[in-house]
Write a protein that holds these residues in place. Structure first.
Motif, PDB file in Angstrom:
ATOM      1  N   ASP A   1       0.785  -1.266   0.143  1.00 43.85           N
ATOM      2  CA  ASP A   1       0.121  -0.004   0.213  1.00 43.85           C
ATOM      3  C   ASP A   1       1.026   1.222  -0.093  1.00 43.85           C
ATOM      4  O   ASP A   1       1.517   1.708   1.133  1.00 43.85           O
ATOM      5  CB  ASP A   1      -0.674  -0.170   1.132  1.00 43.85           C
ATOM      6  N   VAL A   2       1.074   1.931  -0.994  1.00 40.39           N
ATOM      7  CA  VAL A   2       1.653   3.214  -1.181  1.00 40.39           C
ATOM      8  C   VAL A   2       0.581   4.128  -1.241  1.00 40.39           C
ATOM      9  O   VAL A   2      -0.338   4.300  -1.909  1.00 40.39           O
ATOM     10  CB  VAL A   2       2.386   3.250  -2.647  1.00 40.39           C
ATOM     11  N   THR A   3       0.639   5.084  -0.172  1.00 42.22           N
ATOM     12  CA  THR A   3      -0.248   6.249  -0.037  1.00 42.22           C
ATOM     13  C   THR A   3       0.629   7.427   0.312  1.00 42.22           C
ATOM     14  O   THR A   3       1.528   7.711   0.848  1.00 42.22           O
ATOM     15  CB  THR A   3      -1.350   5.968   1.328  1.00 42.22           C
ATOM     16  N   ILE A   4      -0.064   8.382  -0.506  1.00 40.45           N
ATOM     17  CA  ILE A   4       0.503   9.769  -0.504  1.00 40.45           C
ATOM     18  C   ILE A   4      -0.665  10.633   0.307  1.00 40.45           C
ATOM     19  O   ILE A   4      -1.754  10.634  -0.123  1.00 40.45           O
ATOM     20  CB  ILE A   4       0.716  10.222  -1.801  1.00 40.45           C
ATOM     21  N   HIS A   5      -0.339  11.255   1.341  1.00 36.68           N
ATOM     22  CA  HIS A   5      -1.364  11.996   2.078  1.00 36.68           C
ATOM     23  C   HIS A   5      -0.833  13.469   1.596  1.00 36.68           C
ATOM     24  O   HIS A   5       0.167  14.241   1.807  1.00 36.68           O
ATOM     25  CB  HIS A   5      -1.175  12.047   3.472  1.00 36.68           C
TER      26      HIS A   5
ATOM     27  N   ILE B   1       8.227  13.280  -2.546  1.00 32.50           N
ATOM     28  CA  ILE B   1       7.865  12.012  -1.446  1.00 32.50           C
ATOM     29  C   ILE B   1       7.208  10.894  -2.234  1.00 32.50           C
ATOM     30  O   ILE B   1       7.463   9.745  -1.952  1.00 32.50           O
ATOM     31  CB  ILE B   1       6.695  12.711  -0.379  1.00 32.50           C
ATOM     32  N   ALA B   2       6.461  11.217  -3.332  1.00 27.98           N
ATOM     33  CA  ALA B   2       5.922  10.347  -4.197  1.00 27.98           C
ATOM     34  C   ALA B   2       6.885   9.627  -4.982  1.00 27.98           C
ATOM     35  O   ALA B   2       6.662   8.217  -4.796  1.00 27.98           O
ATOM     36  CB  ALA B   2       4.592  10.835  -5.116  1.00 27.98           C
TER      37      ALA B   2
ATOM     38  N   VAL C   1       7.116   5.456  -3.978  1.00 25.59           N
ATOM     39  CA  VAL C   1       6.730   4.495  -5.099  1.00 25.59           C
ATOM     40  C   VAL C   1       7.852   3.539  -5.511  1.00 25.59           C
ATOM     41  O   VAL C   1       7.630   2.484  -5.425  1.00 25.59           O
ATOM     42  CB  VAL C   1       5.864   5.223  -6.291  1.00 25.59           C
ATOM     43  N   THR C   2       8.996   4.313  -5.818  1.00 26.81           N
ATOM     44  CA  THR C   2       9.932   3.738  -6.213  1.00 26.81           C
ATOM     45  C   THR C   2      10.691   2.603  -5.039  1.00 26.81           C
ATOM     46  O   THR C   2      10.765   1.465  -5.302  1.00 26.81           O
ATOM     47  CB  THR C   2      11.193   4.513  -6.464  1.00 26.81           C
ATOM     48  N   LYS C   3      10.555   3.104  -3.733  1.00 23.38           N
ATOM     49  CA  LYS C   3      11.012   2.101  -2.886  1.00 23.38           C
ATOM     50  C   LYS C   3      10.410   0.988  -2.517  1.00 23.38           C
ATOM     51  O   LYS C   3      10.595  -0.203  -2.184  1.00 23.38           O
ATOM     52  CB  LYS C   3      11.406   2.873  -1.533  1.00 23.38           C
ATOM     53  N   HIS C   4       8.814   1.384  -2.428  1.00 25.28           N
ATOM     54  CA  HIS C   4       7.966   0.201  -2.404  1.00 25.28           C
ATOM     55  C   HIS C   4       7.815  -0.656  -3.558  1.00 25.28           C
ATOM     56  O   HIS C   4       7.475  -1.775  -3.320  1.00 25.28           O
ATOM     57  CB  HIS C   4       6.556   0.762  -1.769  1.00 25.28           C
ATOM     58  N   SER C   5       8.120  -0.066  -4.567  1.00 27.63           N
ATOM     59  CA  SER C   5       8.111  -0.982  -5.999  1.00 27.63           C
ATOM     60  C   SER C   5       9.054  -2.329  -5.784  1.00 27.63           C
ATOM     61  O   SER C   5       9.213  -3.437  -6.011  1.00 27.63           O
ATOM     62  CB  SER C   5       8.520  -0.402  -7.183  1.00 27.63           C
ATOM     63  N   ILE C   6      10.560  -1.493  -5.361  1.00 25.54           N
ATOM     64  CA  ILE C   6      11.563  -2.482  -5.057  1.00 25.54           C
ATOM     65  C   ILE C   6      11.316  -3.524  -3.805  1.00 25.54           C
ATOM     66  O   ILE C   6      11.741  -4.576  -3.884  1.00 25.54           O
ATOM     67  CB  ILE C   6      12.870  -1.567  -4.585  1.00 25.54           C
ATOM     68  N   ASN C   7      10.434  -3.267  -2.810  1.00 26.99           N
ATOM     69  CA  ASN C   7      10.149  -4.089  -1.595  1.00 26.99           C
ATOM     70  C   ASN C   7       9.080  -5.189  -2.470  1.00 26.99           C
ATOM     71  O   ASN C   7       9.394  -6.388  -1.947  1.00 26.99           O
ATOM     72  CB  ASN C   7       9.335  -3.294  -0.524  1.00 26.99           C
ATOM     73  N   LEU C   8       8.137  -4.886  -3.159  1.00 25.97           N
ATOM     74  CA  LEU C   8       7.220  -5.674  -3.798  1.00 25.97           C
ATOM     75  C   LEU C   8       8.065  -6.712  -4.635  1.00 25.97           C
ATOM     76  O   LEU C   8       7.998  -8.024  -4.261  1.00 25.97           O
ATOM     77  CB  LEU C   8       6.347  -4.956  -4.679  1.00 25.97           C
TER      78      LEU C   8
END
Ligand code: RDL
Ligand code: RDL
Ligand code: RDL
Length: 156
Positions: A96-100, A113-114, A118-125
């Protein structure tokens, strides 16, 4: 075997985070098959994620944007519970990538921030799907953050 990733994003978002996720996943896992699913807003993301998983994706990344009002925050809480429920029902990862929108002072900072999140969590996935449950273990306790610089570990 060729891995299949789902990317779910929204038209509510003010940044094309889907494009960033697809670019990053492709770079990390050149063999990847990627299926994109765009919905109006965050509350539509849980079913998009579930449908992507039902259609054979090994994991999904969702890209949500939350407005500034209390109503928007309630919408995110509902969406987040839906995303977690989807993970439990399917036994698959939904990152879950969320930008507030109130995370940053200005649009430039929000954009940075976005991109970072997004980049770091895409790598995590990719790590979780391709390399399994110990793929992030070398980073355990390191105080990693997405969207900002890392907090870092508390040393003894
Ligand atoms: O199913 C249609 C909409 O209800 C759904 O797309 C919602 O997620 C839309 N939405 C809100 O109704 C709201 O109050 C969104 C937000 N806030 C928000 O902050 N971010 C969204 N959607 O992506
Ligand atoms: O699925 C990817 C992320 O959404 C997920 O890892 C979250 O748990 C990350 N996260 C937040 O998004 C947040 O707002 C965490 C925190 N706060 C937190 O306080 N502690 C966490 N994660 O471990
Ligand atoms: O301490 C500053 C931030 O870490 C904190 O405000 C987090 O809650 C920010 N954050 C989110 O709001 C979110 O929706 C984070 C994530 N997602 C996330 O995935 N990873 C983070 N922070 O490190």
């Amino acid at each position: 075997m060729r891995r299949k990733y789902g990317v779910a994003d929204t038209t509510f978002s003010r940044i094309d985070m889907g494009a960033i996720a697809i670019k990053t996943i492709t770079k990390e896992d050149p063999d990847a098959e990627i299926v994109r699913y765009t919905v109006p807003g965050i509350k539509d993301l849980p079913v998009a994620a579930k449908r992507l998983l039902d259609s054979g994706c090994d994991g999904v990344i969702t890209l949500g944007w939350v407005g500034k009002s209390m109503l928007d925050k309630y919408s995110y809480l509902a969406a987040s519970i839906g995303l977690i429920t989807t993970q439990i029902i399917t036994s698959k990862h939904v990152i879950d990538v969320t930008i507030h929108e109130d995370e940053a002072e200005d649009e430039e900072q929000l954009k940075n921030i976005a991109i970072d999140r997004v980049t770091k969590h895409s790598i995590n996935l990719v790590k979780l799907i391709r390399d399994g449950k110990n793929s992030l273990t070398p980073f355990a306790g390191k105080g990693l953050r997405q969207g900002y610089g890392n907090a870092g570990p508390i040393e003894d």
